[in-house]
Design a protein around this motif. Structure first.
Motif, mmCIF file in Angstrom:
data_model
loop_
_atom_site.group_PDB
_atom_site.id
_atom_site.type_symbol
_atom_site.label_atom_id
_atom_site.label_comp_id
_atom_site.label_asym_id
_atom_site.label_seq_id
_atom_site.Cartn_x
_atom_site.Cartn_y
_atom_site.Cartn_z
ATOM 1 N N THR A 115 27.605 14.236 88.234
ATOM 2 C CA THR A 115 27.399 14.174 86.954
ATOM 3 C C THR A 115 28.900 14.680 86.368
ATOM 4 N N LEU A 116 29.373 15.754 86.884
ATOM 5 C CA LEU A 116 30.828 16.268 85.974
ATOM 6 C C LEU A 116 31.793 15.148 86.666
ATOM 7 N N GLU A 117 31.688 14.504 87.990
ATOM 8 C CA GLU A 117 32.701 13.484 88.080
ATOM 9 C C GLU A 117 32.434 12.304 87.292
ATOM 10 N N LEU A 118 31.146 12.090 86.983
ATOM 11 C CA LEU A 118 31.168 10.879 86.223
ATOM 12 C C LEU A 118 31.362 10.818 84.883
ATOM 13 N N ILE A 119 31.279 11.801 84.249
ATOM 14 C CA ILE A 119 31.593 11.916 82.755
ATOM 15 C C ILE A 119 32.983 11.941 82.663
ATOM 16 N N SER A 120 33.758 12.242 83.540
ATOM 17 C CA SER A 120 35.150 12.317 83.345
ATOM 18 C C SER A 120 35.608 10.574 83.594
ATOM 19 N N TRP A 121 35.035 10.200 84.742
ATOM 20 C CA TRP A 121 35.304 8.700 85.004
ATOM 21 C C TRP A 121 35.104 7.771 84.009
ATOM 22 N N ALA A 122 33.906 8.075 83.477
ATOM 23 C CA ALA A 122 33.345 7.079 82.236
ATOM 24 C C ALA A 122 34.226 7.232 81.111
ATOM 25 N N ARG A 123 34.737 8.476 80.779
ATOM 26 C CA ARG A 123 35.566 8.635 79.639
ATOM 27 C C ARG A 123 36.866 8.008 79.998
ATOM 28 N N ARG A 124 37.388 8.130 80.983
ATOM 29 C CA ARG A 124 38.737 7.349 81.406
ATOM 30 C C ARG A 124 38.690 5.992 81.298
ATOM 31 N N GLN A 125 37.755 5.718 82.226
ATOM 32 C CA GLN A 125 37.417 3.904 82.263
ATOM 33 C C GLN A 125 36.775 3.493 81.333
ATOM 34 N N ARG A 126 35.791 3.664 80.904
ATOM 35 C CA ARG A 126 34.854 3.126 79.894
ATOM 36 C C ARG A 126 34.508 3.940 78.791
ATOM 37 N N GLY A 127 35.577 4.369 77.914
ATOM 38 C CA GLY A 127 35.331 5.450 77.112
ATOM 39 C C GLY A 127 34.120 5.323 76.018
ATOM 40 N N ASN A 128 34.047 4.024 75.491
ATOM 41 C CA ASN A 128 33.113 3.829 74.457
ATOM 42 C C ASN A 128 31.630 3.873 75.082
ATOM 43 N N ARG A 129 31.754 3.115 76.334
ATOM 44 C CA ARG A 129 30.425 3.223 77.193
ATOM 45 C C ARG A 129 29.824 4.520 77.523
ATOM 46 N N TYR B 117 23.161 20.221 70.414
ATOM 47 C CA TYR B 117 24.485 20.599 70.913
ATOM 48 C C TYR B 117 24.274 21.965 71.750
ATOM 49 N N VAL B 118 23.723 22.889 71.115
ATOM 50 C CA VAL B 118 23.429 24.312 71.824
ATOM 51 C C VAL B 118 22.951 23.971 73.375
ATOM 52 N N LEU B 119 21.939 23.389 73.451
ATOM 53 C CA LEU B 119 21.292 22.909 74.727
ATOM 54 C C LEU B 119 22.197 22.182 75.658
ATOM 55 N N ALA B 120 22.789 21.247 75.275
ATOM 56 C CA ALA B 120 23.982 20.767 76.054
ATOM 57 C C ALA B 120 25.078 21.521 76.770
ATOM 58 N N THR B 121 25.291 22.308 75.765
ATOM 59 C CA THR B 121 26.391 23.220 76.002
ATOM 60 C C THR B 121 25.995 24.273 77.153
ATOM 61 N N LEU B 122 24.853 24.876 76.912
ATOM 62 C CA LEU B 122 24.489 25.827 77.641
ATOM 63 C C LEU B 122 24.213 25.319 79.082
ATOM 64 N N ALA B 123 23.451 24.101 79.065
ATOM 65 C CA ALA B 123 23.209 23.415 80.273
ATOM 66 C C ALA B 123 24.367 23.017 81.182
ATOM 67 N N ASP B 124 25.456 22.638 80.514
ATOM 68 C CA ASP B 124 26.603 22.072 81.128
ATOM 69 C C ASP B 124 27.303 23.160 81.571
ATOM 70 N N GLY B 125 27.447 24.372 80.834
ATOM 71 C CA GLY B 125 27.918 25.544 81.296
ATOM 72 C C GLY B 125 27.413 25.821 82.641
ATOM 73 N N PHE B 126 26.204 26.003 82.678
ATOM 74 C CA PHE B 126 25.280 26.386 83.691
ATOM 75 C C PHE B 126 25.815 25.526 85.017
ATOM 76 N N ALA B 127 25.675 24.347 84.814
ATOM 77 C CA ALA B 127 25.909 23.355 85.781
ATOM 78 C C ALA B 127 27.301 23.412 86.503
ATOM 79 N N LEU B 128 28.392 23.680 85.651
ATOM 80 C CA LEU B 128 29.649 24.082 86.035
ATOM 81 C C LEU B 128 30.080 25.003 86.892
ATOM 82 N N ASN B 129 29.276 26.167 86.339
ATOM 83 C CA ASN B 129 29.265 27.419 87.422
ATOM 84 C C ASN B 129 28.483 27.385 88.680
#
Length: 215
Positions: free
Chosen positions: A118-132, A167-179
């Protein structure tokens, strides 16, 4: 007789698998390969090998690696939407928020490849297909907001508060995932789930006057 056998292709001895099923297998294989090798290292050959298929079949199902990755991104986003929906206890807003957060964290914990991919794909999607990339992420966020709105139907909450909570839920979940992705320490991650939930409880207590509940 020997000549007749030689004239046959090896594919003639393999049960034919529908293209849709093959694509599903390639998508799931790509998640694992991306998690291990990253986007740049996720070659079509590696993905085909992970799916136990030949490279020609992958290229038959997908015109390009970008098209495959687009489907992988959609698949990952849909899995998270399913987790969110499955976490809905049909309770009040605070309980629903806690269930969503815990459900997503548990999903990350039990599916480490998803956390990494997921972390890899978010960066890829933003670079390659920003709007999508933004659109697919926003679809997942809208699922969160819709679930929260449904939980607060008896006591309507301001849309701004729903947006903030999502937003709070997404931020907390993403932070947990990164750790979890960085350290891979399951014991520590289990403890951090409780810490992360307590942070949500504190936010809920301030914004909604909701007292924390025991896990």
């Amino acid at each position: 007789m020997s000549n007749d056998v030689d004239a046959l292709h090896w594919e003639d001895f393999v049960p034919r698998i529908p293209v849709a099923q093959r694509r599903s297998e390639f998508i799931k294989a790509a998640v694992d390969v991306i998690a291990i090798h990253g986007i740049e290292g996720a070659t079509t050959r590696r993905i085909a090998e992970q799916a136990q298929a030949n490279l020609a079949m992958l290229h038959y199902c997908y015109d390009s690696k970008e098209d495959l990755f687009a489907d992988v991104y959609e698949y990952v986003a849909s899995r998270f939407r399913d987790v969110i929906k499955d976490s809905d206890p049909h309770g009040n807003l605070a309980d629903t928020a806690r269930r969503i957060l815990r459900g997503v964290m548990e999903f990350y914990l039990e599916s480490p490849n998803f956390a990494a991919a997921t972390l890899e794909l978010i960066s890829w999607a933003r670079r390659q297909r920003g709007n999508r990339g933004i659109t697919v992420y926003e679809q997942a966020m809208e699922t969160v907001r819709a679930t929260l709105r449904g939980a607060s139907s008896d006591h309507p909450i301001e849309p701004e508060t729903i947006d903030q909570l999502a937003y709070v839920l997404a931020t907390l979940a993403d932070g947990f995932a990164l750790n979890w992705f960085t350290y891979g320490d399951r014991s520590a991650a289990t403890e951090q789930m409780e810490i992360t939930t307590s942070v949500l409880d504190s936010w809920l207590a301030v914004r909604l006057g909701s007292a924390p509940v025991a896990p």
